[in-house]
Design an enzyme around this catalytic site. Structure first.
Site, PDB file in Angstrom:
ATOM      1  N   SER A 112      41.808 -31.396 141.678  1.00 58.41           N
ATOM      2  CA  SER A 112      41.690 -31.055 140.178  1.00 58.41           C
ATOM      3  C   SER A 112      42.826 -31.854 139.329  1.00 58.41           C
ATOM      4  O   SER A 112      43.893 -32.259 139.844  1.00 58.41           O
ATOM      5  CB  SER A 112      41.625 -29.641 140.021  1.00 58.41           C
ATOM      6  OG  SER A 112      40.525 -28.887 140.942  1.00 58.41           O
TER       7      SER A 112
HETATM    8  N1  SAM Z   1      41.651 -27.018 144.932  1.00 56.42           N
HETATM    9  C1  SAM Z   1      41.402 -28.416 145.404  1.00 56.42           C
HETATM   10  C2  SAM Z   1      42.538 -29.322 145.277  1.00 56.42           C
HETATM   11  O1  SAM Z   1      43.760 -28.950 144.980  1.00 56.42           O
HETATM   12  O2  SAM Z   1      42.480 -30.176 145.892  1.00 56.42           O
HETATM   13  C3  SAM Z   1      40.310 -28.948 144.607  1.00 56.42           C
HETATM   14  C4  SAM Z   1      38.856 -28.499 145.250  1.00 56.42           C
HETATM   15  S1  SAM Z   1      37.677 -29.181 144.889  1.00 56.42           S
HETATM   16  C5  SAM Z   1      37.321 -29.409 142.907  1.00 56.42           C
HETATM   17  C6  SAM Z   1      36.432 -28.214 145.029  1.00 56.42           C
HETATM   18  C7  SAM Z   1      36.127 -27.479 146.832  1.00 56.42           C
HETATM   19  O3  SAM Z   1      35.575 -26.750 146.837  1.00 56.42           O
HETATM   20  C8  SAM Z   1      35.794 -28.695 147.724  1.00 56.42           C
HETATM   21  O4  SAM Z   1      36.560 -29.152 148.506  1.00 56.42           O
HETATM   22  C9  SAM Z   1      34.568 -28.051 148.029  1.00 56.42           C
HETATM   23  O5  SAM Z   1      34.006 -28.489 149.477  1.00 56.42           O
HETATM   24  C10 SAM Z   1      34.610 -26.532 147.955  1.00 56.42           C
HETATM   25  N2  SAM Z   1      33.708 -25.600 148.128  1.00 56.42           N
HETATM   26  C11 SAM Z   1      32.435 -25.523 147.372  1.00 56.42           C
HETATM   27  N3  SAM Z   1      31.623 -24.408 147.749  1.00 56.42           N
HETATM   28  C12 SAM Z   1      32.335 -23.717 148.727  1.00 56.42           C
HETATM   29  C13 SAM Z   1      32.348 -22.594 149.318  1.00 56.42           C
HETATM   30  N4  SAM Z   1      31.243 -21.911 149.212  1.00 56.42           N
HETATM   31  N5  SAM Z   1      33.408 -21.997 150.159  1.00 56.42           N
HETATM   32  C14 SAM Z   1      34.701 -22.945 150.263  1.00 56.42           C
HETATM   33  N6  SAM Z   1      34.721 -23.968 149.857  1.00 56.42           N
HETATM   34  C15 SAM Z   1      33.859 -24.471 148.746  1.00 56.42           C
END
Ligand code: SAM
Length: 212
Positions: free
Chosen positions: A62
């Site tokens: 992000s």
């Molecule tokens: N917080 C992260 C960082 O600092 O790098 C950014 C994360 S990215 C915007 C969103 C993440 O949510 C992705 O890696 C995706 O695989 C994960 N995601 C989506 N749906 C999910 C779920 N149901 N459970 C866990 N992770 C999930």
């Protein structure tokens, strides 16, 4: 050769403080976490750009301002237990780990969870637990949480997240269909008493699985 420390301090000043987010603890945490170690090697020199960046598996790390905004909105304190959904690179978890007591973070893509775990261990974040799995059901075994932050957007608020908030707990999440999401803050004021406030329009990857 980029001076990453200088770039980081510049990011804190121009992208966060000058946008009005001046909470000292949040600024200190953002100034301490080396974002260049959470982005792919080829993108290191762009680590302090004012934007989200791609990581593996078509996911993103992000934008720094949004990480700071979410951490600030969650009102994190040293004694707090935090749940993050969407570990991604582990960057936001590292920031929150400097503000809260313990962070449990769930990532549905196992190889992202593995690399984030290794990265966080190497950086010495002993108070972060990375779990590979579907975070849409929260983490019942570790509930209640003082704060829950989702880095993936959902059309509705997963009921498990509301239920797993402590009384007084804060849930920060992107809400709405992809392309029309708002970052919202939901505070649990009582057993069945939740207050919701809209913070800002955002663009997050969708929450997959369960209620996403
Ligand atoms: N917080 C992260 C960082 O600092 O790098 C950014 C994360 S990215 C915007 C969103 C993440 O949510 C992705 O890696 C995706 O695989 C994960 N995601 C989506 N749906 C999910 C779920 N149901 N459970 C866990 N992770 C999930």
């Amino acid at each position: 050769m980029v001076d990453y420390r200088a770039a980081r301090l510049n990011m804190v000043e121009y992208q966060i403080a000058r946008r009005g987010l001046t909470e000292p603890a949040v600024l200190e945490a953002m100034a301490a976490v080396p974002r260049e170690k959470f982005v792919p090697t080829a993108l290191r020199d762009r680590a302090y750009d004012d934007t989200a960046l791609p990581i593996a598996h078509d996911q993103t790390i992000s934008q720094p301002y949004i990480v700071a905004l979410m951490a600030w909105a969650a009102e994190l304190e040293r004694g707090n237990k935090v749940l993050e959904i969407g570990t991604g690179s582990g960057y936001a978890a590292a920031v929150m780990a400097r503000l809260a007591g313990r962070v449990v973070t769930i990532e549905r893509i196992a190889s992202l969870a593995d690399s984030a775990r290794a990265r966080l261990n190497k950086l010495g974040h002993a108070n972060v637990q990375v779990i590979a799995g579907d975070g849409s059901a929260g983490c019942e075994a570790e509930a209640p949480f003082d704060a829950i932050l989702s880095a993936a957007g959902s059309r509705t608020v997963p009921s498990a997240w509301k239920e797993q908030l402590a009384i007084g707990g804060r849930l920060i999440m992107p809400l709405g269909p992809f392309g029309d999401q708002q970052l919202v803050k939901i505070v649990r004021n009582g057993e069945n008493d939740y207050a919701r406030k809209t913070l800002v329009a955002v663009r997050f990857v969708p929450l997959l699985g369960g209620t996403g």
